[in-house]
Write a protein that holds these residues in place. Structure first.
Motif, PDB file in Angstrom:
ATOM      1  N   ILE A 104      52.706  69.569  62.213  1.00 16.35           N
ATOM      2  CA  ILE A 104      53.270  68.233  62.375  1.00 16.35           C
ATOM      3  C   ILE A 104      54.381  68.087  61.340  1.00 16.35           C
ATOM      4  O   ILE A 104      54.217  68.437  60.174  1.00 16.35           O
ATOM      5  CB  ILE A 104      52.191  67.152  62.163  1.00 16.35           C
ATOM      6  N   LEU A 105      55.523  67.587  61.760  1.00 15.86           N
ATOM      7  CA  LEU A 105      56.665  67.382  60.872  1.00 15.86           C
ATOM      8  C   LEU A 105      56.987  65.894  60.804  1.00 15.86           C
ATOM      9  O   LEU A 105      57.301  65.273  61.820  1.00 15.86           O
ATOM     10  CB  LEU A 105      57.886  68.155  61.380  1.00 15.86           C
ATOM     11  N   LEU A 106      56.892  65.334  59.601  1.00 13.96           N
ATOM     12  CA  LEU A 106      57.295  63.948  59.385  1.00 13.96           C
ATOM     13  C   LEU A 106      58.634  63.978  58.661  1.00 13.96           C
ATOM     14  O   LEU A 106      58.705  64.298  57.465  1.00 13.96           O
ATOM     15  CB  LEU A 106      56.247  63.205  58.546  1.00 13.96           C
ATOM     16  N   LYS A 107      59.693  63.675  59.403  1.00 17.26           N
ATOM     17  CA  LYS A 107      61.041  63.726  58.840  1.00 17.26           C
ATOM     18  C   LYS A 107      61.523  62.305  58.566  1.00 17.26           C
ATOM     19  O   LYS A 107      61.652  61.492  59.481  1.00 17.26           O
ATOM     20  CB  LYS A 107      61.994  64.436  59.813  1.00 17.26           C
ATOM     21  N   SER A 123      70.482  66.979  49.447  1.00 14.73           N
ATOM     22  CA  SER A 123      70.082  68.011  50.413  1.00 14.73           C
ATOM     23  C   SER A 123      68.705  67.663  50.973  1.00 14.73           C
ATOM     24  O   SER A 123      67.938  66.901  50.367  1.00 14.73           O
ATOM     25  CB  SER A 123      70.036  69.393  49.745  1.00 14.73           C
ATOM     26  N   TRP A 124      68.427  68.232  52.145  1.00 12.87           N
ATOM     27  CA  TRP A 124      67.110  68.050  52.757  1.00 12.87           C
ATOM     28  C   TRP A 124      66.104  68.946  52.047  1.00 12.87           C
ATOM     29  O   TRP A 124      66.377  70.120  51.807  1.00 12.87           O
ATOM     30  CB  TRP A 124      67.160  68.403  54.239  1.00 12.87           C
ATOM     31  N   LYS A 125      64.965  68.380  51.697  1.00 17.76           N
ATOM     32  CA  LYS A 125      63.908  69.141  51.048  1.00 17.76           C
ATOM     33  C   LYS A 125      62.593  68.953  51.795  1.00 17.76           C
ATOM     34  O   LYS A 125      62.316  67.862  52.312  1.00 17.76           O
ATOM     35  CB  LYS A 125      63.755  68.715  49.581  1.00 17.76           C
ATOM     36  N   ALA A 126      61.831  70.033  51.854  1.00 15.01           N
ATOM     37  CA  ALA A 126      60.549  70.008  52.565  1.00 15.01           C
ATOM     38  C   ALA A 126      59.399  70.115  51.571  1.00 15.01           C
ATOM     39  O   ALA A 126      59.477  70.863  50.591  1.00 15.01           O
ATOM     40  CB  ALA A 126      60.484  71.153  53.578  1.00 15.01           C
ATOM     41  N   PHE A 127      58.349  69.371  51.832  1.00 12.53           N
ATOM     42  CA  PHE A 127      57.148  69.370  51.005  1.00 12.53           C
ATOM     43  C   PHE A 127      55.937  69.557  51.917  1.00 12.53           C
ATOM     44  O   PHE A 127      55.927  69.049  53.046  1.00 12.53           O
ATOM     45  CB  PHE A 127      57.020  68.064  50.227  1.00 12.53           C
ATOM     46  N   GLN A 128      54.941  70.273  51.428  1.00 10.67           N
ATOM     47  CA  GLN A 128      53.772  70.583  52.243  1.00 10.67           C
ATOM     48  C   GLN A 128      52.569  69.713  51.869  1.00 10.67           C
ATOM     49  O   GLN A 128      52.364  69.380  50.704  1.00 10.67           O
ATOM     50  CB  GLN A 128      53.402  72.062  52.097  1.00 10.67           C
ATOM     51  N   GLU A 166      59.657  65.962  55.221  1.00  6.13           N
ATOM     52  CA  GLU A 166      61.063  66.240  54.918  1.00  6.13           C
ATOM     53  C   GLU A 166      61.776  64.955  54.544  1.00  6.13           C
ATOM     54  O   GLU A 166      61.579  63.918  55.186  1.00  6.13           O
ATOM     55  CB  GLU A 166      61.767  66.891  56.118  1.00  6.13           C
ATOM     56  N   ALA A 167      62.608  65.040  53.512  1.00  7.54           N
ATOM     57  CA  ALA A 167      63.383  63.877  53.067  1.00  7.54           C
ATOM     58  C   ALA A 167      64.720  64.363  52.520  1.00  7.54           C
ATOM     59  O   ALA A 167      64.826  65.487  52.006  1.00  7.54           O
ATOM     60  CB  ALA A 167      62.617  63.096  52.015  1.00  7.54           C
ATOM     61  N   TYR A 168      65.711  63.492  52.601  1.00  8.52           N
ATOM     62  CA  TYR A 168      67.031  63.818  52.050  1.00  8.52           C
ATOM     63  C   TYR A 168      67.050  63.310  50.612  1.00  8.52           C
ATOM     64  O   TYR A 168      67.061  62.095  50.362  1.00  8.52           O
ATOM     65  CB  TYR A 168      68.136  63.153  52.868  1.00  8.52           C
ATOM     66  N   VAL A 169      67.055  64.236  49.667  1.00  5.11           N
ATOM     67  CA  VAL A 169      66.936  63.895  48.255  1.00  5.11           C
ATOM     68  C   VAL A 169      68.304  64.044  47.585  1.00  5.11           C
ATOM     69  O   VAL A 169      68.921  65.122  47.628  1.00  5.11           O
ATOM     70  CB  VAL A 169      65.912  64.816  47.559  1.00  5.11           C
ATOM     71  N   GLY A 170      68.772  62.973  46.974  1.00  2.38           N
ATOM     72  CA  GLY A 170      70.054  63.002  46.276  1.00  2.38           C
ATOM     73  C   GLY A 170      69.939  63.729  44.944  1.00  2.38           C
ATOM     74  O   GLY A 170      68.887  63.773  44.320  1.00  2.38           O
TER      75      GLY A 170
END
Length: 273
Positions: free
Chosen positions: A112-115, A238-243, A268-272
């Protein structure tokens, strides 16, 4: 029921019963054609059904976050191997061994991907986030609610977004063995904890085994992003992914399988910068 006469000025209700013979990643689909009277009009109704091979399972609150939706858009397709979900443990084991011998990959089953969209994008919809106007007051009296991990402190100007997960129980209407109460736990990865961006409304709880549809347990996942710094008038990020690991315990599952099931969810979130 395939034919029904409806008198003028009346209506009728038709019930469609879904009885899958196995669980699988992709939904089952059937198109029903409805012919009206002696005309050439045909109304096509598509019905979808999901099925899982265990009693307790997780679904995203937003259907657009279903993993099979991403698979369709990305063109990921695989032929279903019904032997891998056969009711016999012997057949399932033989199917797995056969795939290994001939070096055949197993069917895709994405996480499951929560973007979370960028809330600081100039075109971001204000209804999709909550802006933190001031730092929250220091807590007094009682601590956080039981079962809720401490949330990161949000700085003024931060923006919060929330997505929801549901922990569900299937409807079990026969006398099969193994229908028991269960539990769940949601574990943020060390990287997710250290980022300070993520919080959960609750990280563990119990699940009810019932012969009727049980109410799902909701878990809110909140992403709190600080206001990005501008470098020469340009915001860089940039977009960063966390598990996140989810552990489900208890309940009915295929014979020979463990009643403890572990799965991963990607945030996933766009982190400045």
């Amino acid at each position: 029921l395939e034919r029904l006469q409806i008198l003028q000025g009346t209506s009728a209700e038709i019930e469609v019963i879904f009885r899958p013979d196995r669980g699988r990643f992709l939904p089952f689909r059937e198109d029903l054609d409805i012919f009206i009277g002696k005309t050439d009009e045909v109304y096509r109704v598509g019905v979808l059904g999901r099925a899982w091979s265990r009693q307790y399972f997780v679904t995203p609150g937003d259907p657009r976050d279903e993993p099979f939706t991403y698979s369709i858009f990305k063109g990921i397709a695989s032929v279903e191997d019904t032997l891998l979900v056969h009711s016999s443990a012997v057949i399932r084991t033989a199917a797995k061994e056969a795939r290994k011998v001939i070096d055949l990959s197993f069917p895709e089953s994405p996480n499951i991907l929560l973007k979370f969209p960028d809330p600081f994008d100039p075109n971001a919809n204000p209804s999709t986030y909550v802006e933190i106007a001031a730092a929250p007051a220091a807590p007094t009296g009682k601590g956080p609610a039981k079962g809720a991990p401490p949330a990161p402190v949000a700085a003024p100007g931060s923006r919060q977004q929330t997505k929801r997960l549901y922990f569900n129980s299937t409807k079990v209407s026969d006398n099969r063995a193994g229908v028991t109460p269960g539990s769940f736990e949601v574990i943020l990865s060390q990287e997710a904890k250290e980022s300070g961006l993520w919080s959960l409304s609750v990280d563990k709880g119990s699940l009810t085994a019932a012969s009727v549809d049980a109410a799902a347990v909701a878990v809110d996942v909140t992403c709190t992003l600080p206001k990005p710094r501008s470098l020469g008038g340009v915001v860089v990020g940039s977009w960063k992914a966390f598990q996140v690991e989810v552990v489900l315990k208890g309940g009915w599952c295929l014979p020979g399988e463990s009643d403890e099931h572990r799965m991963w969810i990607t945030l996933e979130a766009y982190v400045g910068l």
